[in-house]
Design an enzyme around this catalytic site. Structure first.
Site, PDB file in Angstrom:
ATOM      1  CB  THR A  57      35.550  61.787  16.615  1.00  0.00           C
ATOM      2  OG1 THR A  57      34.302  61.775  17.342  1.00  0.00           O
ATOM      3  CG2 THR A  57      36.149  63.187  16.699  1.00  0.00           C
ATOM      4  NE  ARG A  58      34.095  56.290  10.960  1.00  0.00           N
ATOM      5  CZ  ARG A  58      33.964  55.465   9.917  1.00  0.00           C
ATOM      6  NH1 ARG A  58      34.703  55.662   8.827  1.00  0.00           N
ATOM      7  NH2 ARG A  58      33.094  54.469   9.964  1.00  0.00           N
ATOM      8  N   GLY A  59      36.734  57.286  16.945  1.00  0.00           N
ATOM      9  CA  GLY A  59      37.535  56.544  17.903  1.00  0.00           C
ATOM     10  C   GLY A  59      38.938  56.275  17.387  1.00  0.00           C
TER      11      GLY A  59
ATOM     12  N   GLY B 164      40.329  57.534  14.029  1.00  0.00           N
ATOM     13  CA  GLY B 164      40.623  58.940  13.773  1.00  0.00           C
ATOM     14  C   GLY B 164      39.376  59.748  13.496  1.00  0.00           C
TER      15      GLY B 164
ATOM     16  CG  ASP C 296      33.758  67.058  25.918  1.00  0.00           C
ATOM     17  OD1 ASP C 296      32.815  67.024  25.106  1.00  0.00           O
ATOM     18  OD2 ASP C 296      33.667  66.624  27.086  1.00  0.00           O
TER      19      ASP C 296
END
Length: 329
Positions: free
Chosen positions: A245-247, A250, A278
Site C-alpha cells: 500500500t502507498r496511501g 493506492g 488492516d
C-alpha cells in the site's frame, strides 16, 4: 480437510483507546508522529491520564483485519491472548459479536490485557503507544491446530515478532498450515518491527510466506533502500504474491511476472488512518479466498481502507459487504 474459514489470523489481542490530539501533545510527550512505540504499564498510565476524551474499542492489527473479513461476509477465526480481566472479556465479546470464531484460554495471574493508546492529529495521522501486556504471552500451546488447518489463508501479524514464544507459535502455525496445503500470509505491521527483526523476518518470508502485506515505508526498510521500485523487484523473487500500500497513491500488487496498480478510493475527509492497512488486507484476502482477480482483490482492499479512514476507530462502521455490492464488487 474441509475449509471452515476463509481467513484465520494470529495477532496481538489489544483494546484501543483513540483520542484526538494536537501536535503539542506529541511534542510534550516526545512521541514520534505516525509511529508505533512500545511502552511499559507506568508510561501507559501517564499517557492515558493526559489524553483527551476518546473511544475504547477492541483492536489489534490482525483482530481489525478479522473484523473486516467478517464485515465482508467472510468466515473468520482469530487466535490471540487476553487476560482474565474486564478488558479481556470486552475483547472476547467483541470478536464473537462480529461473528468470528474466538475461543481463548485467558491468562490468569500475569500481565493485564493489552491496550494501545492512539492519538490522532487533525491531519488524520495516528501515533500509537502500545502496552502489550498479556498479548505477548501467546505461545505455541495457544495455536489451535483445527482452526489453522481449516482456513484457506492463515494470516500472521508482524507485531508478534517482538516475543520469542510468539515466534515459536508462528513456526507451529506455519507448519500446520503448510501440512494442510493452506496459504500463509504475513503483514510487516510497522517499520520499527522491520528494523528490530529484519533478519528473522527475512528468513521467515523466504521459507514460509506465500502472501506478504506491507506499506511502502516498511518495504523499503526491509530491503534497506529508499528506492521503492528496487525494493519491489527484490520482493518479487521472494514471495508468490505481495500487496504493497502507498496511501493516497493506492497499492501495487506483484505476483511473479504480473504487476497490478490499484488506485485508492477517494474519501471526503481523512479522519483517522488507524486500521487502514488492516482493512486493506481484509478486503484483499477476502477477494483472494473467493477466487477473485488480483485487481478485484486490490479494489476490495482499497474500498475497505477508504471506509475505515473516514471515521475514528480501526474497524468498519458500516457493512463492507453492502458497500462492496454498491460499488459493483
Amino acid at each position: 480437510m474441509s475449509e471452515l474459514y476463509d481467513v484465520a489470523a494470529i495477532g496481538n489481542a489489544i483494546v484501543d483507546v483513540i483520542s484526538p490530539a494536537e501536535e503539542a501533545f506529541l511534542t510534550r510527550h516526545a512521541l514520534d508522529k505516525g509511529a508505533m512505540m512500545l511502552v511499559d504499564e507506568p508510561r501507559g498510565e501517564q499517557l492515558y491520564g493526559d489524553m483527551a476524551p476518546g473511544v475504547e474499542t477492541s483492536g489489534g492489527s490482525a483482530g481489525n483485519t478479522i473484523a473486516g473479513i467478517a464485515s465482508l461476509g467472510g468466515r473468520a477465526a482469530y487466535l490471540g491472548k487476553v487476560a482474565d480481566d474486564q478488558l479481556g472479556k470486552v475483547f472476547t465479546h467483541d470478536m464473537r459479536a462480529i461473528g468470528a470464531h474466538f475461543q481463548p484460554t485467558p491468562l490468569v495471574g500475569g500481565p493485564s490485557t493489552a491496550r494501545c493508546l492512539i492519538n490522532v492529529t487533525p491531519d488524520g495521522e495516528r501515533t500509537m503507544c502500545t502496552y502489550l501486556g498479556a498479548s505477548v504471552e501467546f505461545t505455541a500451546d495457544d495455536v489451535d491446530a483445527a482452526v489453522i488447518e481449516q482456513a484457506k489463508i492463515v494470516y500472521l501479524e508482524g507485531y508478534l515478532f517482538d516475543a520469542e514464544p510468539a515466534r515459536r507459535a508462528f513456526a507451529k502455525a506455519a507448519g500446520l498450515a503448510r501440512g494442510a496445503g493452506r496459504q500463509i500470509a504475513l503483514t510487516l505491521s510497522d517499520g520499527f518491527v522491520v528494523e528490530r527483526h529484519r533478519a528473522a523476518l527475512m528468513g521467515f518470508i523466504d521459507s514460509q510466506v506465500d502472501i506478504l502485506f506491507a506499506n511502502d515505508t516498511e518495504l523499503c526498510a526491509l530491503f534497506e533502500t529508499q528506492d521503492f521500485d528496487d525494493a519491489l523487484e527484490q520482493l518479487r523473487v521472494r514471495v508468490k504474491l505481495a500487496a504493497v500500500t502507498r496511501g493516497a497513491q493506492g497499492s501495487v500488487i506483484v505476483a511473479s511476472a504480473e504487476q497490478v496498480s490499484v488506485p485508492a478510493f477517494g474519501v471526503e475527509k481523512v479522519v483517522d488512518t488507524t486500521g487502514a492497512g488492516d482493512q486493506y488486507a481484509a478486503g484483499f484476502m477476502f477477494g483472494l479466498a473467493k477466487g477473485r482477480s488480483l485487481e478485484d482483490c486490490g479494489r476490495l482492499g482499497s474500498l475497505a481502507a477508504s471506509e475505515v479512514i473516514s471515521h475514528y476507530g480501526p474497524r468498519p462502521q458500516v457493512s463492507l459487504k453492502d458497500l462492496a455490492a454498491a460499488k459493483g464488487l
